[in-house]
Write an enzyme that holds these catalytic residues in place. Structure first.
Site, PDB file in Angstrom:
ATOM      1  N   GLY A  57       0.832  -1.198   0.000  1.00  0.00           N
ATOM      2  CA  GLY A  57       0.000   0.000   0.000  1.00  0.00           C
ATOM      3  C   GLY A  57       0.865   1.245   0.000  1.00  0.00           C
TER       4      GLY A  57
ATOM      5  N   CYS B   6       5.451  -0.140   7.313  1.00  0.00           N
ATOM      6  CA  CYS B   6       5.157   1.033   6.498  1.00  0.00           C
ATOM      7  C   CYS B   6       6.406   1.409   5.718  1.00  0.00           C
ATOM      8  CB  CYS B   6       4.734   2.183   7.406  1.00  0.00           C
ATOM      9  SG  CYS B   6       4.288   3.681   6.514  1.00  0.00           S
ATOM     10  N   LEU B   7       6.225   1.740   4.426  1.00  0.00           N
ATOM     11  CA  LEU B   7       7.376   2.109   3.602  1.00  0.00           C
ATOM     12  C   LEU B   7       8.044   3.387   4.121  1.00  0.00           C
ATOM     13  CD1 LEU B   7       5.936   1.356   0.043  1.00  0.00           C
ATOM     14  CD2 LEU B   7       7.584   0.005   1.366  1.00  0.00           C
TER      15      LEU B   7
ATOM     16  N   HIS C 284      -2.877   7.607   6.621  1.00  0.00           N
ATOM     17  CA  HIS C 284      -1.832   8.463   6.039  1.00  0.00           C
ATOM     18  C   HIS C 284      -2.428   9.775   5.516  1.00  0.00           C
ATOM     19  CE1 HIS C 284       1.978   6.328   6.066  1.00  0.00           C
ATOM     20  NE2 HIS C 284       1.421   5.213   5.613  1.00  0.00           N
TER      21      HIS C 284
ATOM     22  N   GLN D 251       3.028  10.021   1.192  1.00  0.00           N
ATOM     23  CA  GLN D 251       4.316   9.330   1.348  1.00  0.00           C
ATOM     24  C   GLN D 251       5.292   9.661   0.227  1.00  0.00           C
ATOM     25  OE1 GLN D 251       2.329   5.272   2.069  1.00  0.00           O
ATOM     26  NE2 GLN D 251       4.200   5.127   3.267  1.00  0.00           N
TER      27      GLN D 251
ATOM     28  N   HIS E  90      -4.938   1.581   7.212  1.00  0.00           N
ATOM     29  CA  HIS E  90      -3.574   2.110   7.368  1.00  0.00           C
ATOM     30  C   HIS E  90      -3.323   3.236   6.348  1.00  0.00           C
ATOM     31  CE1 HIS E  90       0.971   1.357   7.814  1.00  0.00           C
ATOM     32  NE2 HIS E  90       0.889   2.138   6.760  1.00  0.00           N
ATOM     33  N   GLU E  91      -3.748   2.999   5.095  1.00  0.00           N
ATOM     34  CA  GLU E  91      -3.496   3.996   4.041  1.00  0.00           C
ATOM     35  C   GLU E  91      -4.352   5.245   4.235  1.00  0.00           C
ATOM     36  OE1 GLU E  91      -0.900   3.607   2.422  1.00  0.00           O
ATOM     37  OE2 GLU E  91      -0.667   1.501   2.955  1.00  0.00           O
TER      38      GLU E  91
END
Ligand code: NI
Length: 178
Positions: free
Chosen positions: A46, A101-102, A147, A51, A143-144
């Site tokens: 994701g 998470c990236l 963000h 991000q 989660h996304e």
């Protein structure tokens, strides 16, 4: 298509709220395609626009799963493009997943979220969609969307744990820029 740079904590942009998209035009579609390529390249399941430093309500998701009963001759990926996603229902039942998470590389922790959700969003073609999700997909969508509101999964942890992670990454960044 292009691979975009992924911001990592403690970048301040990751804590900012994102603005909705008013129209799905070529620029938005291009951003979606670049985000998907960036996500696959990372690799991740994701990615949210903030991000990559763009404060708009856009996410890409591909948890790499297909329906159990799907044919074996349909290999490959199942990307979701979600524009202005909004959770309109959550189940009372919680579930715990180990999240990563990236923007917080190589750090994982258990997070509890509603096990089932219904999300409303606009797809890449500009069509309004509704999706009921559970399991990893439900966790990933939540989660996304977090963000897009400047919330990271470590914000769901205890202050002690969160501060420890932020400190570690702040130190790491300082060391890299010296
Ligand atoms: Ni993330």
């Amino acid at each position: 298509m292009a691979i975009l740079d992924i911001l990592t904590i403690p970048d301040k942009l990751l804590k900012e709220p994102s603005k909705p998209i008013e129209q799905v035009d070529d620029d938005v579609q291009k951003l979606l395609d670049n985000m998907l390529e960036t996500m696959y390249d990372a690799p991740g399941i994701g990615l949210a626009a903030p991000q990559v430093g763009i404060l708009r309500r856009i996410v890409t998701i591909d948890i790499g799963e297909r329906e159990e009963d799907s044919m074996q001759d349909k290999p490959g990926k199942e990307p979701f493009f979600m524009i202005n996603p909004e959770i309109i229902w959550t189940s009372g039942e919680p579930s715990v997943y180990q999240e990563g998470c990236l923007s917080i590389p190589n750090y994982y922790a258990d997070v509890e979220r509603p096990a089932e959700i219904i999300v409303e969003y606009i797809d890449r073609a500009g069509k309004k969609c509704e999706l009921k999700a559970d399991g990893l997909m439900a966790t990933c969508v939540q989660h996304e969307i977090d963000h897009l509101d400047g919330i990271l999964f470590i914000d769901h942890l205890s202050k002690l744990k969160r501060d420890r992670v932020i400190k570690k990454f702040t130190k790491l960044k300082k060391a890299q820029t010296l």
